[in-house]
Scaffold this active site. Structure first.
Site, mmCIF file in Angstrom:
data_model
loop_
_atom_site.group_PDB
_atom_site.id
_atom_site.type_symbol
_atom_site.label_atom_id
_atom_site.label_comp_id
_atom_site.label_asym_id
_atom_site.label_seq_id
_atom_site.Cartn_x
_atom_site.Cartn_y
_atom_site.Cartn_z
ATOM 1 N N TYR A 59 0.855 -1.192 0.000
ATOM 2 C CA TYR A 59 0.000 0.000 0.000
ATOM 3 C C TYR A 59 0.882 1.231 0.000
ATOM 4 O O TYR A 59 1.878 1.285 0.725
ATOM 5 C CB TYR A 59 -0.897 0.023 1.248
ATOM 6 N N GLU A 61 -0.626 4.808 -0.385
ATOM 7 C CA GLU A 61 -1.440 6.015 -0.581
ATOM 8 C C GLU A 61 -0.586 7.253 -0.381
ATOM 9 O O GLU A 61 0.222 7.317 0.553
ATOM 10 C CB GLU A 61 -2.601 6.062 0.413
ATOM 11 N N ASP A 205 -6.895 13.651 -24.942
ATOM 12 C CA ASP A 205 -6.766 12.248 -24.516
ATOM 13 C C ASP A 205 -6.006 11.518 -25.619
ATOM 14 O O ASP A 205 -6.547 11.264 -26.703
ATOM 15 C CB ASP A 205 -8.170 11.667 -24.318
ATOM 16 N N THR A 231 -3.751 6.324 -21.718
ATOM 17 C CA THR A 231 -3.508 5.006 -21.144
ATOM 18 C C THR A 231 -2.033 4.707 -21.397
ATOM 19 O O THR A 231 -1.373 5.407 -22.167
ATOM 20 C CB THR A 231 -4.368 3.911 -21.806
ATOM 21 N N LYS A 234 -1.435 0.947 -24.800
ATOM 22 C CA LYS A 234 -1.763 0.805 -26.226
ATOM 23 C C LYS A 234 -0.468 0.961 -27.022
ATOM 24 O O LYS A 234 0.424 0.125 -26.890
ATOM 25 C CB LYS A 234 -2.863 1.805 -26.600
ATOM 26 N N ARG A 240 -1.251 -2.179 -18.240
ATOM 27 C CA ARG A 240 -2.550 -1.503 -18.257
ATOM 28 C C ARG A 240 -2.538 -0.395 -17.217
ATOM 29 O O ARG A 240 -2.101 -0.594 -16.091
ATOM 30 C CB ARG A 240 -3.675 -2.487 -17.919
#
Ligand code: DSN
Length: 420
Positions: A59, A61, A205, A231, A234, A240
């Protein structure tokens, strides 16, 4: 077979007899199919290794130097590395590498600059837009007032005089450039100019074209747009995930809209994968790879055209093309074409074409892209062969013997081009 995970060395094989055959089946499927979905790719072994590493256990954060958990020294190091490589790659002031996806990246920008009910001007989904840019049942369409712009009926490209008129009429707070199924170069500077004229924010985008933008083979929106989202999986060929770039002034706000605004703990294994992928993208070979994607797309579009097909907008400047099936195969819908080609191990997706009279689950078009096959090393000659294979299947109306014969040729071709 070299592309398969070694059973003796696999912890999955030893631990989970139900998952193991599914993993093997997917490896086999990827090996023996021609992957022409424009938004997919095959990552390097290095990216896969780090995404499957101990980074998944933590974790973290917060952001480097300001975490809510102890033990984050290596999380800080990897995130800092991913950020500095992304800044170098895209020449941006600030980047957030934590978005779990492109949709999350876009949502964080909306949360940073919009109030519910504000107007967004974005490309219609039916003309190549993306669901996170305003689909009615997506959070973008549920929370904001969406005005769509389309492509011109004649050129099938964006008409900036219409866009300007819509912007003046509707006074959007946000104008979005970027698409999921638009084969032509996007003139980001003109989007920024129009946004400035109506006092709107411009978000570009670049999810589909990020790899080409990174190496200068597509104009970059970074100098002119207020926000650039993407993203990472691609054409950029990373794990991902998503990212957001912005000017320094907006850095704090955008970071806070990702965490704690819309996400909790970052997927640190994916952040680590992004660091590796950005490192790969900074190497000279990556520019060669991007050029090959473009050369392959042009060769494929030319060969499909030579076989009598009509390409939406007449061709492509990018990694993808939209085939209007009506010219060659008037009775064949996108759905039928996708299914028949799938049986022949050629993976594509049905897609609406501009002004399509068929429904989204039927469609009159196919979207085809070359990033994944280019990664495997297929060249322009292969693209010409693939155009013929596609044409044979579609002309046959999905006839079983033809599909079977094409499948055998596809599998023989796949054997020559191993997965990374
Ligand atoms: N699903 C992606 C695409 O295929 O374009 C966009 O999110």
């Amino acid at each position: 077979m070299t592309h398969m995970t070694n059973q003796a060395a696999s912890a999955v094989a030893a631990a989970d007899p139900e998952v193991w055959p599914i993993l093997q089946a997917e490896e086999q499927r990827q090996h023996e199919t021609l992957e022409l979905i424009a938004s997919e790719n095959h990552v390097s072994r290095a990216v896969r290794e780090v995404v499957g590493s101990v980074f998944t256990n933590k974790y973290a954060e917060g952001y480097p130097g300001r975490r809510y958990y102890g033990g984050c020294q290596n999380m800080d190091a990897i995130e800092e590395l991913a950020r500095s490589r992304a800044r170098q790659l895209f020449h941006c002031d600030h980047v957030n590498v934590q978005p779990h996806s492109g949709s999350q990246a876009n949502a964080a920008v909306y949360l940073a600059v919009l109030q519910p009910g504000d107007t967004i001007l974005s490309l219609d989904l039916a003309h190549g837009g993306h669901l996170s840019h305003g689909l009615k049942v997506n959070m973008s369409g549920l929370l904001y007032h969406i005005v769509g712009y389309g492509v011109d009926a004649e050129t099938e490209q964006i008409d900036f005089s219409v866009l300007r008129k819509l912007a003046r009429e509707h006074k959007p707070k946000l104008i979005i450039s970027g698409a999921s199924a638009y084969p032509r170069t996007l003139d980001f500077e003109t989007f920024s100019e129009i946004a400035a004229e109506v006092d709107a924010v411009h978000m570009a985008d670049i999810a589909h074209i990020a790899g080409m933008v990174a190496v200068g083979l597509h104009p970059s929106p970074v100098p002119s747009a207020d926000f650039v989202t993407s993203t990472t999986h691609k054409t950029l060929r990373g794990p991902r995930g998503g990212l957001i770039m912005c000017k320094a002034d907006f850095a704090k706000k955008i970071d806070s809209r990702i965490f704690p605004g819309s996400q909790g703990g970052p997927l640190m294994h994916c952040v680590a994968g992004k660091a590796v992928a950005f490192g790969e993208a900074l190497k000279p070979e990556f520019k060669i790879y991007q050029q090959r994607i473009l050369d392959n797309a042009r060769a494929l579009a030319d060969a499909m055209t030579a076989a009598g097909n009509r390409m939406v907008s007449g061709g492509t400047d990018t990694h993808l093309m939209l085939v209007d099936l009506r010219s060659n195969y008037p009775e064949v819908t996108g759905r039928m074409a996708e299914d028949w080609l799938g049986l022949a191990n050629i993976v594509v997706n049905k897609n609406m074409i501009p002004f399509d009279k068929r429904k989204p689950m039927e469609t009159s078009g196919l979207r085809i892209g070359t990033p994944a096959l280019t990664t495997r090393g297929l060249d322009e000659d292969c693209m010409r062969t693939i155009a013929q294979l596609i044409d044979r299947v579609l002309r046959s109306g999905g006839e079983a013997a033809t599909v079977e014969a094409v499948k055998r040729e596809v599998m023989a071709m796949c054997d020559q081009y191993p997965l990374p």
